[in-house]
Scaffold this motif. Structure first.
Motif, PDB file in Angstrom:
ATOM      1  N   MET A   1      27.916  72.716  86.970  1.00 39.54           N
ATOM      2  CA  MET A   1      28.738  71.269  87.616  1.00 39.54           C
ATOM      3  C   MET A   1      27.226  71.095  87.815  1.00 39.54           C
ATOM      4  N   LYS A   2      27.275  69.752  87.803  1.00 41.03           N
ATOM      5  CA  LYS A   2      25.671  68.703  87.954  1.00 41.03           C
ATOM      6  C   LYS A   2      25.986  68.107  89.849  1.00 41.03           C
ATOM      7  N   VAL A   3      25.005  68.661  90.169  1.00 47.38           N
ATOM      8  CA  VAL A   3      24.642  67.876  91.404  1.00 47.38           C
ATOM      9  C   VAL A   3      23.375  66.835  91.655  1.00 47.38           C
ATOM     10  N   VAL A   4      23.863  66.176  91.898  1.00 49.08           N
ATOM     11  CA  VAL A   4      22.545  64.335  92.283  1.00 49.08           C
ATOM     12  C   VAL A   4      23.034  63.971  93.660  1.00 49.08           C
ATOM     13  N   ARG A   5      21.317  64.140  93.728  1.00 52.78           N
ATOM     14  CA  ARG A   5      20.820  63.453  95.541  1.00 52.78           C
ATOM     15  C   ARG A   5      19.968  62.695  95.453  1.00 52.78           C
ATOM     16  N   THR A   6      19.903  61.949  95.839  1.00 52.61           N
ATOM     17  CA  THR A   6      19.256  60.497  95.831  1.00 52.61           C
ATOM     18  C   THR A   6      18.578  60.340  97.421  1.00 52.61           C
ATOM     19  N   ALA A   7      16.976  60.158  96.255  1.00 56.86           N
ATOM     20  CA  ALA A   7      16.027  59.936  97.780  1.00 56.86           C
ATOM     21  C   ALA A   7      15.218  58.861  97.496  1.00 56.86           C
ATOM     22  N   SER A   8      14.832  57.919  99.200  1.00 55.33           N
ATOM     23  CA  SER A   8      14.728  57.211  99.349  1.00 55.33           C
ATOM     24  C   SER A   8      12.908  57.340  99.829  1.00 55.33           C
ATOM     25  N   VAL A   9      12.378  56.100  98.744  1.00 52.41           N
ATOM     26  CA  VAL A   9      11.132  56.489  99.312  1.00 52.41           C
ATOM     27  C   VAL A   9      10.297  54.427  99.108  1.00 52.41           C
ATOM     28  N   LYS A  10       9.745  55.001 100.327  1.00 54.90           N
ATOM     29  CA  LYS A  10       9.302  53.470 100.728  1.00 54.90           C
ATOM     30  C   LYS A  10       7.277  53.350  99.706  1.00 54.90           C
ATOM     31  N   LEU A  11       8.114  51.635  99.441  1.00 55.25           N
ATOM     32  CA  LEU A  11       6.920  51.321  99.034  1.00 55.25           C
ATOM     33  C   LEU A  11       5.419  50.499  99.680  1.00 55.25           C
ATOM     34  N   SER A 148      17.565  57.763  87.180  1.00 51.08           N
ATOM     35  CA  SER A 148      17.829  56.340  87.837  1.00 51.08           C
ATOM     36  C   SER A 148      17.568  56.029  89.376  1.00 51.08           C
ATOM     37  N   ALA A 149      17.182  54.814  88.927  1.00 48.93           N
ATOM     38  CA  ALA A 149      16.898  53.999  90.686  1.00 48.93           C
ATOM     39  C   ALA A 149      17.047  52.296  90.517  1.00 48.93           C
ATOM     40  N   GLN A 150      17.262  52.746  92.310  1.00 46.66           N
ATOM     41  CA  GLN A 150      17.742  51.042  91.969  1.00 46.66           C
ATOM     42  C   GLN A 150      16.151  51.033  93.347  1.00 46.66           C
ATOM     43  N   LEU A 151      15.610  49.849  93.226  1.00 43.43           N
ATOM     44  CA  LEU A 151      14.697  48.724  94.048  1.00 43.43           C
ATOM     45  C   LEU A 151      15.324  47.875  94.948  1.00 43.43           C
ATOM     46  N   VAL A 152      15.587  48.689  96.023  1.00 45.55           N
ATOM     47  CA  VAL A 152      16.320  47.748  97.424  1.00 45.55           C
ATOM     48  C   VAL A 152      15.236  46.727  98.647  1.00 45.55           C
ATOM     49  N   LEU A 153      15.265  46.401  99.104  1.00 47.82           N
ATOM     50  CA  LEU A 153      15.096  45.109  99.792  1.00 47.82           C
ATOM     51  C   LEU A 153      15.879  45.499 101.108  1.00 47.82           C
ATOM     52  N   ARG A 154      15.313  45.544 101.671  1.00 44.57           N
ATOM     53  CA  ARG A 154      15.863  46.150 103.565  1.00 44.57           C
ATOM     54  C   ARG A 154      15.290  46.239 104.024  1.00 44.57           C
ATOM     55  N   ASN A 155      15.301  45.020 105.446  1.00 44.53           N
ATOM     56  CA  ASN A 155      14.437  44.863 107.011  1.00 44.53           C
ATOM     57  C   ASN A 155      13.119  44.842 106.224  1.00 44.53           C
ATOM     58  N   LYS A 156      12.620  43.374 105.522  1.00 48.62           N
ATOM     59  CA  LYS A 156      11.738  42.896 105.206  1.00 48.62           C
ATOM     60  C   LYS A 156      10.827  44.515 104.785  1.00 48.62           C
ATOM     61  N   LYS A 157      11.257  45.692 103.297  1.00 49.56           N
ATOM     62  CA  LYS A 157      10.727  46.419 103.711  1.00 49.56           C
ATOM     63  C   LYS A 157      11.137  46.677 101.678  1.00 49.56           C
ATOM     64  N   PHE A 158      10.863  46.932 100.832  1.00 49.29           N
ATOM     65  CA  PHE A 158      11.015  47.315  99.644  1.00 49.29           C
ATOM     66  C   PHE A 158      11.060  49.259  99.435  1.00 49.29           C
ATOM     67  N   LEU A 159      12.068  49.629  99.114  1.00 52.03           N
ATOM     68  CA  LEU A 159      12.780  50.887  98.464  1.00 52.03           C
ATOM     69  C   LEU A 159      13.139  50.990  97.382  1.00 52.03           C
ATOM     70  N   LEU A 160      12.585  52.152  97.080  1.00 50.87           N
ATOM     71  CA  LEU A 160      12.964  52.568  95.552  1.00 50.87           C
ATOM     72  C   LEU A 160      14.208  54.157  95.979  1.00 50.87           C
ATOM     73  N   ASN A 161      15.359  54.298  95.973  1.00 46.44           N
ATOM     74  CA  ASN A 161      16.110  54.599  95.640  1.00 46.44           C
ATOM     75  C   ASN A 161      16.553  55.735  94.255  1.00 46.44           C
ATOM     76  N   VAL A 162      15.959  57.082  94.483  1.00 48.56           N
ATOM     77  CA  VAL A 162      15.784  57.666  93.335  1.00 48.56           C
ATOM     78  C   VAL A 162      17.071  58.333  93.127  1.00 48.56           C
ATOM     79  N   GLN A 163      17.342  58.802  92.017  1.00 55.42           N
ATOM     80  CA  GLN A 163      18.094  59.758  91.662  1.00 55.42           C
ATOM     81  C   GLN A 163      18.403  60.642  90.901  1.00 55.42           C
ATOM     82  N   PHE A 164      18.113  61.869  91.009  1.00 58.47           N
ATOM     83  CA  PHE A 164      17.708  63.407  91.027  1.00 58.47           C
ATOM     84  C   PHE A 164      19.341  63.699  90.505  1.00 58.47           C
ATOM     85  N   GLU A 165      19.194  64.681  89.358  1.00 61.56           N
ATOM     86  CA  GLU A 165      19.793  65.660  89.294  1.00 61.56           C
ATOM     87  C   GLU A 165      20.114  66.668  89.177  1.00 61.56           C
ATOM     88  N   LYS A 166      20.354  68.022  89.107  1.00 62.82           N
ATOM     89  CA  LYS A 166      20.289  69.328  88.394  1.00 62.82           C
ATOM     90  C   LYS A 166      20.924  70.042  87.881  1.00 62.82           C
TER      91      LYS A 166
END
Length: 166
Positions: A1-11, A148-166
């Motif tokens: 079974m594949k487990v996927v998690r998303t971590a939000s990283v502040k740039l 993978s990752a998504q570059l997101v602009l939220r509340n005038k801050k850039f976040l990188l939502n990074v996907q991890f899988e195990k």
């Protein structure tokens, strides 16, 4: 079974890099909207056909990988809209249009070094090496496979939502 998690990283950005990323998001959104309009007007949902019709135009203002990524996102939206049209033929639909897209980054458009807390992101002005801050909770996923990752602009801050899988 594949487990996927998303971590939000502040740039952690200086004003110049903030403007470059902001401009990149605007151009990425412009590309997405252009591909959606071409696909909607010509009733095209095939990614290869849309690529042939739009790639040269979007490449005038976006790097190749981001141009392809925006086209892929637009294709997915058009396919979803096509399904909705089939299920509800009496309903009318508008052309998809976004005010601000998040940028989908794949292995060719970003690199992360968790040990140095630096990320390299493809932008409209080339690659940017940017420092980031990771929440202590998400450090448990660093040893997992990064997909993978998504570059997101939220509340005038850039976040990188990074996907991890195990």
């Amino acid at each position: 079974m594949k487990v996927v998690r998303t971590a939000s990283v502040k740039l952690d950005l200086d004003p110049q890099n903030f403007q470059i990323l902001l401009n990149t998001i605007k151009l990425y959104t412009q590309s997405y909207n252009f591909v959606c309009s071409v696909g909607f007007e010509n009733n095209i949902t095939n990614g290869i056909t849309l690529h042939k019709l739009t790639y040269n135009t979007t490449r005038e203002y976006l790097p190749s990988q981001l141009s392809i990524s925006s086209r892929a996102q637009a294709t997915e939206t058009l396919l979803s809209l096509s399904t909705k049209k089939r299920k509800n033929p009496s309903q009318s639909f508008k052309c998809p249009n976004s005010k601000q897209m998040s940028i989908r980054l794949d292995k060719n458009s970003h690199t992360i070094w968790f040990d140095k807390q630096i990320v390299s992101i493809l932008s409209c002005e080339g690659r940017l090496r940017l420092p980031f801050t990771i929440n202590p909770y998400f450090k448990q996923f660093i040893n997992w496979k990064h997909s993978s990752a998504q570059l997101v602009l939220r509340n005038k801050k850039f976040l990188l939502n990074v996907q991890f899988e195990k």
